[in-house]
Design a protein around this motif. Structure first.
Motif, PDB file in Angstrom:
ATOM      1  N   ALA A   1      -5.817  20.306  -1.102  1.00 54.12           N
ATOM      2  CA  ALA A   1      -6.872  19.306  -1.313  1.00 54.12           C
ATOM      3  C   ALA A   1      -6.376  17.885  -1.052  1.00 54.12           C
ATOM      4  CB  ALA A   1      -7.363  19.418  -2.753  1.00 54.12           C
TER       5      ALA A   1
ATOM      6  N   TRP B   1      -6.917  13.464  -1.579  1.00 49.99           N
ATOM      7  CA  TRP B   1      -7.079  12.589  -2.746  1.00 49.99           C
ATOM      8  C   TRP B   1      -8.304  11.693  -2.672  1.00 49.99           C
ATOM      9  CZ3 TRP B   1      -7.412   7.918  -0.504  1.00 49.99           C
ATOM     10  CH2 TRP B   1      -6.721   7.717   0.696  1.00 49.99           C
ATOM     11  N   ASN B   2      -8.972  11.652  -1.532  1.00 51.74           N
ATOM     12  CA  ASN B   2      -9.959  10.570  -1.382  1.00 51.74           C
ATOM     13  C   ASN B   2     -11.256  10.828  -2.165  1.00 51.74           C
ATOM     14  OD1 ASN B   2     -10.432  12.625   0.502  1.00 51.74           O
ATOM     15  ND2 ASN B   2     -11.630  11.266   1.782  1.00 51.74           N
TER      16      ASN B   2
ATOM     17  N   LYS C   1      -3.705  23.625  -4.402  1.00 51.34           N
ATOM     18  CA  LYS C   1      -2.629  22.626  -4.463  1.00 51.34           C
ATOM     19  C   LYS C   1      -3.345  21.287  -4.454  1.00 51.34           C
ATOM     20  CE  LYS C   1      -0.120  20.018  -2.469  1.00 51.34           C
ATOM     21  NZ  LYS C   1      -0.111  18.561  -2.726  1.00 51.34           N
TER      22      LYS C   1
ATOM     23  N   GLU D   1      -1.002  15.088  -4.495  1.00 49.95           N
ATOM     24  CA  GLU D   1      -0.047  14.448  -5.409  1.00 49.95           C
ATOM     25  C   GLU D   1      -0.618  13.153  -5.988  1.00 49.95           C
ATOM     26  OE1 GLU D   1       0.164  15.272  -2.245  1.00 49.95           O
ATOM     27  OE2 GLU D   1       1.719  14.146  -1.160  1.00 49.95           O
TER      28      GLU D   1
ATOM     29  N   THR E   1      -8.339  20.141   3.724  1.00 41.01           N
ATOM     30  CA  THR E   1      -8.967  18.887   4.127  1.00 41.01           C
ATOM     31  C   THR E   1      -7.901  17.814   4.035  1.00 41.01           C
ATOM     32  OG1 THR E   1     -11.142  19.544   3.336  1.00 41.01           O
ATOM     33  CG2 THR E   1     -10.758  17.194   3.572  1.00 41.01           C
ATOM     34  N   GLY E   2      -7.739  17.065   5.113  1.00 38.82           N
ATOM     35  CA  GLY E   2      -6.725  16.017   5.101  1.00 38.82           C
ATOM     36  C   GLY E   2      -6.468  15.508   6.508  1.00 38.82           C
ATOM     37  N   GLU E   3      -5.274  15.016   6.724  1.00 36.29           N
ATOM     38  CA  GLU E   3      -4.943  14.387   8.004  1.00 36.29           C
ATOM     39  C   GLU E   3      -4.752  15.414   9.113  1.00 36.29           C
ATOM     40  OE1 GLU E   3      -1.995  11.512   8.547  1.00 36.29           O
ATOM     41  OE2 GLU E   3      -2.522  10.408   6.730  1.00 36.29           O
TER      42      GLU E   3
ATOM     43  N   THR F   1      -1.239  16.929   9.381  1.00 33.20           N
ATOM     44  CA  THR F   1      -0.992  17.942   8.344  1.00 33.20           C
ATOM     45  C   THR F   1      -1.717  19.230   8.724  1.00 33.20           C
ATOM     46  OG1 THR F   1      -1.030  16.119   6.762  1.00 33.20           O
ATOM     47  CG2 THR F   1      -1.027  18.326   5.853  1.00 33.20           C
TER      48      THR F   1
ATOM     49  N   GLU G   1     -10.593  20.608   7.903  1.00 30.33           N
ATOM     50  CA  GLU G   1     -11.457  19.415   7.956  1.00 30.33           C
ATOM     51  C   GLU G   1     -10.519  18.222   8.056  1.00 30.33           C
ATOM     52  OE1 GLU G   1     -14.590  19.576   8.207  1.00 30.33           O
ATOM     53  OE2 GLU G   1     -15.122  21.534   7.418  1.00 30.33           O
ATOM     54  N   LEU G   2     -10.530  17.532   9.188  1.00 30.73           N
ATOM     55  CA  LEU G   2      -9.457  16.566   9.455  1.00 30.73           C
ATOM     56  C   LEU G   2      -9.980  15.137   9.598  1.00 30.73           C
ATOM     57  CD1 LEU G   2      -7.485  18.919  11.882  1.00 30.73           C
ATOM     58  CD2 LEU G   2      -7.266  18.714   9.393  1.00 30.73           C
TER      59      LEU G   2
ATOM     60  N   CYS H   1     -13.626  10.346   4.918  1.00 27.15           N
ATOM     61  CA  CYS H   1     -13.417  10.789   6.301  1.00 27.15           C
ATOM     62  C   CYS H   1     -14.579  10.352   7.188  1.00 27.15           C
ATOM     63  CB  CYS H   1     -13.250  12.292   6.335  1.00 27.15           C
ATOM     64  SG  CYS H   1     -14.586  13.156   5.500  1.00 27.15           S
TER      65      CYS H   1
ATOM     66  N   GLU I   1      -7.121   6.122  13.099  1.00 21.89           N
ATOM     67  CA  GLU I   1      -7.825   6.123  11.816  1.00 21.89           C
ATOM     68  C   GLU I   1      -7.036   5.255  10.827  1.00 21.89           C
ATOM     69  OE1 GLU I   1      -7.565   9.669   9.317  1.00 21.89           O
ATOM     70  OE2 GLU I   1      -9.708   9.526   8.958  1.00 21.89           O
TER      71      GLU I   1
ATOM     72  N   PHE J   1      -8.367   4.460   7.528  1.00 22.23           N
ATOM     73  CA  PHE J   1      -8.674   4.953   6.183  1.00 22.23           C
ATOM     74  C   PHE J   1      -8.558   3.796   5.189  1.00 22.23           C
ATOM     75  CE2 PHE J   1      -8.734   8.838   3.337  1.00 22.23           C
ATOM     76  CZ  PHE J   1      -9.804   9.412   3.982  1.00 22.23           C
TER      77      PHE J   1
HETATM   78  P1  NAD Z   1      -2.828  14.475   3.820  1.00 28.16           P
HETATM   79  O1  NAD Z   1      -2.898  15.343   5.023  1.00 28.16           O
HETATM   80  O2  NAD Z   1      -1.720  13.512   3.725  1.00 28.16           O
HETATM   81  O3  NAD Z   1      -2.698  15.362   2.498  1.00 28.16           O
HETATM   82  C1  NAD Z   1      -3.675  16.316   2.147  1.00 28.16           C
HETATM   83  C2  NAD Z   1      -3.030  17.398   1.337  1.00 28.16           C
HETATM   84  O4  NAD Z   1      -2.108  18.128   2.140  1.00 28.16           O
HETATM   85  C3  NAD Z   1      -2.226  16.916   0.127  1.00 28.16           C
HETATM   86  O5  NAD Z   1      -2.481  17.799  -0.944  1.00 28.16           O
HETATM   87  C4  NAD Z   1      -0.799  17.018   0.607  1.00 28.16           C
HETATM   88  O6  NAD Z   1       0.148  17.189  -0.428  1.00 28.16           O
HETATM   89  C5  NAD Z   1      -0.862  18.262   1.470  1.00 28.16           C
HETATM   90  N1  NAD Z   1       0.160  18.397   2.504  1.00 28.16           N
HETATM   91  C6  NAD Z   1       0.743  17.418   3.233  1.00 28.16           C
HETATM   92  N2  NAD Z   1       1.600  17.970   4.144  1.00 28.16           N
HETATM   93  C7  NAD Z   1       1.545  19.316   3.972  1.00 28.16           C
HETATM   94  C8  NAD Z   1       2.178  20.426   4.620  1.00 28.16           C
HETATM   95  N3  NAD Z   1       3.028  20.254   5.641  1.00 28.16           N
HETATM   96  N4  NAD Z   1       1.872  21.668   4.187  1.00 28.16           N
HETATM   97  C9  NAD Z   1       0.979  21.849   3.189  1.00 28.16           C
HETATM   98  N5  NAD Z   1       0.368  20.854   2.545  1.00 28.16           N
HETATM   99  C10 NAD Z   1       0.624  19.592   2.934  1.00 28.16           C
HETATM  100  O7  NAD Z   1      -4.247  13.807   3.709  1.00 28.16           O
HETATM  101  P2  NAD Z   1      -4.728  12.746   2.615  1.00 28.16           P
HETATM  102  O8  NAD Z   1      -3.964  11.493   2.868  1.00 28.16           O
HETATM  103  O9  NAD Z   1      -4.723  13.359   1.267  1.00 28.16           O
HETATM  104  O10 NAD Z   1      -6.254  12.536   3.031  1.00 28.16           O
HETATM  105  C11 NAD Z   1      -6.641  11.592   3.981  1.00 28.16           C
HETATM  106  C12 NAD Z   1      -6.973  12.266   5.296  1.00 28.16           C
HETATM  107  O11 NAD Z   1      -7.925  13.301   5.076  1.00 28.16           O
HETATM  108  C13 NAD Z   1      -7.635  11.341   6.299  1.00 28.16           C
HETATM  109  O12 NAD Z   1      -7.118  11.586   7.580  1.00 28.16           O
HETATM  110  C14 NAD Z   1      -9.100  11.764   6.263  1.00 28.16           C
HETATM  111  O13 NAD Z   1      -9.839  11.495   7.403  1.00 28.16           O
HETATM  112  C15 NAD Z   1      -8.981  13.219   6.016  1.00 28.16           C
HETATM  113  N6  NAD Z   1     -10.201  13.754   5.408  1.00 28.16           N
HETATM  114  C16 NAD Z   1     -10.993  14.580   6.156  1.00 28.16           C
HETATM  115  C17 NAD Z   1     -12.169  15.080   5.621  1.00 28.16           C
HETATM  116  C18 NAD Z   1     -13.055  15.992   6.430  1.00 28.16           C
HETATM  117  O14 NAD Z   1     -13.923  16.632   5.839  1.00 28.16           O
HETATM  118  N7  NAD Z   1     -12.897  16.097   7.730  1.00 28.16           N
HETATM  119  C19 NAD Z   1     -12.533  14.750   4.317  1.00 28.16           C
HETATM  120  C20 NAD Z   1     -11.689  13.907   3.589  1.00 28.16           C
HETATM  121  C21 NAD Z   1     -10.516  13.435   4.143  1.00 28.16           C
END
Ligand code: NAD
Length: 490
Positions: A153, A155-156, A179, A182, A232-234, A237, A255-256, A289, A391, A393
């Motif tokens: 998951a 953090w946003n 997970k 952090e 969901t995240g970068e 990642t 979802e990136l 996002c 991006e 953010f």
């Molecule tokens: P992030 O990728 O840094 O972290 C997200 C999660 O992944 C955290 O829990 C982190 O601990 C975990 N993580 C990091 N590296 C990992 C690895 N190698 N293996 C497993 N887990 C790992 O993203 P963030 O900074 O928490 O969120 C911001 C990003 O999320 C932005 O790019 C944003 O656009 C994107 N986002 C996308 C959507 C969508 O629906 N498309 C929605 C919200 C946020």
């Protein structure tokens, strides 16, 4: 011993401390606010084992109707704790209380009701294949759980994006290891606690905390006991997680990131476009996002539109997240603040005209050490400048002028991302035509961030793989089984 509150993991229906831990800071003040369990490989292994065991327990024997009832009961229990959930979310993120109370947490809870309804209404698919002599084969498509789902998951929008995955995973009969990010462990833990109180059997929803690569997140996605991974995240990642999912291989939903454009035509309702674009740039300090970071404005209205946006940016009220009048919170962390400020400095060095903002925000005590950045608008840079491609953010956007429809569509599409776009126009035919040509998973016309949980959600290009929402979520969290039965002629 630290006197900070401790945030444990939640495994097999109870709170479990970890050998290691880390300090979590309050983004508004920069001060330490909690000590968080850092799950090691052993704890992750235990969480997966608990989830696996729970599949064989009473949860594995539940009917769809029972799980739907549970989701609705959980939504009721969460609603009773709305104030506490809001408070915990603010402690982690520094989000302003008004939007957290009115939008973020209610929507997070609504996900349980929505997926209860979606699952109730999802019809069983059935096809008849004619066979010789008037016989037929009846094909019924059944849904069965995938097994143990690993959720990583961000953090946003911590609780909102988490329940968007937990609700469909549960209704489909899976067990889960989350997970948390952090930066936002609190509401994930609360969700697991409240779900247990609402009667979820032990081990169905487990929460581990910790870091990503080479730590809890990495251990979870690499664990062979996890049957499907949703993230969901970068984008970077997401690539790492997809590589981990290739072992097995396991299904993965990603979802990136985004670099979302808004297209403002000369015939739009200018006041509505200014208000909507302001929200789309600055809500949640630009940490959504779906945030608009590229604004293309028709030459005929550029001056008035830019003036309106600058005034709106300057009207935002940064301040105590728990004060009702606050409309702008901080960045989530010192690292995120420094990343945003680095990109701000880059825009200036590239020759951007700063219309407002451009740096850190000076805040009064007790917020002097918090992670505050100024709402910022630039103009004057070419589309290939870093600030127009990467991006951020953060609470910012670059404004540029366009002259015609084909030109603006090509420029909006010239991005490696394709998550969301917004079209502002008073000409319905034009808006529809333009929306059809934009390379984007969602296109809003004269509105922004309106969501129907039944509609598919996801990204084109580097913004993701797969779709969530409605039956698409049910498909991801189910193994589909075709039952093909011969029926003789009657
Ligand atoms: P992030 O990728 O840094 O972290 C997200 C999660 O992944 C955290 O829990 C982190 O601990 C975990 N993580 C990091 N590296 C990992 C690895 N190698 N293996 C497993 N887990 C790992 O993203 P963030 O900074 O928490 O969120 C911001 C990003 O999320 C932005 O790019 C944003 O656009 C994107 N986002 C996308 C959507 C969508 O629906 N498309 C929605 C919200 C946020």
């Amino acid at each position: 011993m630290s006197d900070l509150p401790y945030i444990p993991c939640f495994l097999g229906g109870r709170e479990v401390p970890a050998r290691d831990g880390f300090e979590k800071h309050d983004p508004a003040t920069g001060r330490p606010s909690a000590r968080v369990a850092e799950a090691d490989a052993d704890l992750v292994d235990q969480a997966v084992a608990r989830a696996r065991a729970a599949l064989r327990g009473p949860w594995g024997a539940t009917t769809l109707a029972e799980r739907i009832t549970f989701l609705e009961r959980l939504a009721d229990r969460l609603e009773e704790r709305l104030d506490l959930l809001v408070s915990e979310e603010i402690a982690d993120t520094g989000k302003p209380i008004t939007i957290t109370t009115q939008v973020e947490i209610p929507r997070a809870i609504a996900n349980f009701r929505a997926f209860a309804q979606i699952a109730r209404e999802a019809e069983e698919e059935m096809f008849d294949t004619p066979m010789a002599g008037g016989a037929r084969a009846r094909n019924r498509i059944l849904r069965q759980p995938v097994g143990v789902v690993g959720i990583v998951a961000p953090w946003n929008l911590p609780l909102l994006l988490l329940t968007w995955k937990v609700a469909p995973a549960l209704v489909c009969g899976n067990t889960i290891v989350v997970k948390s990010s952090e930066h936002s462990p609190r509401t994930a833990l609360m969700l697991a606690r409240i779900a247990a109180e609402a009667g979820l059997p032990d081990g169905v929803l487990n929460v581990i905390h910790g870091h990503g690569a080479g730590a809890a997140g990495g251990f979870l996605v690499a664990h062979p006991g996890v049957n499907a991974i949703t993230f969901t995240g970068e984008t970077r990642t997401g690539e790492a997680i997809m590589r981990a999912a290739a072992e097995g291989p396991r299904p993965v939903s990603l979802e990136l990131g985004g670099k979302n454009p808004a297209l403002v035509f000369g015939d739009c309702d200018l006041a509505a476009a200014i208000a909507g674009t302001t929200r789309s740039m600055f809500d949640n300090c630009g940490q959504v996002c779906l945030t608009t970071e590229r604004v293309f404005v028709h030459r005929s209205v550029f001056g008035r539109f830019a003036e309106g946006l600058v005034a709106a940016a300057q009207n935002l009220r940064p301040g105590d997240p728990r004060a009702a009048e606050t409309t702008l919170g901080p960045a989530i962390s010192a690292v995120q603040r420094d990343k945003v400020l680095g990109l701000y400095a880059g825009a200036r060095a590239d020759g951007a005209t700063v219309l407002t903002g451009g740096g850190a925000l000076e805040m009064p005590a007790p917020f002097t050490e918090g992670y505050w950045v100024a709402p910022t608008l630039w103009t004057g840079l070419p589309d290939d400048a870093e600030i127009c491609r990467r991006e951020v953010f953060g609470p910012c956007a670059h404004l540029s002028i366009f002259d015609d429809e084909d030109e603006v569509i090509a420029r909006a599409n010239a991005s490696e991302f394709g998550l969301a776009a917004t079209v502002w126009s008073g000409d319905a035919a034009r808006a529809e035509r333009v929306a059809g040509r934009l390379e984007s998973g969602t296109v809003w016309i004269n509105c922004w961030r309106v969501r129907d949980e039944r509609a598919p959600f996801g990204g084109f290009k580097r913004s993701g793989i797969g779709r969530e929402g409605g039956v698409r979520s049910l498909d991801f969290y189910s193994e589909l089984k075709t039952l093909c039965a011969y029926e003789p002629a009657r």
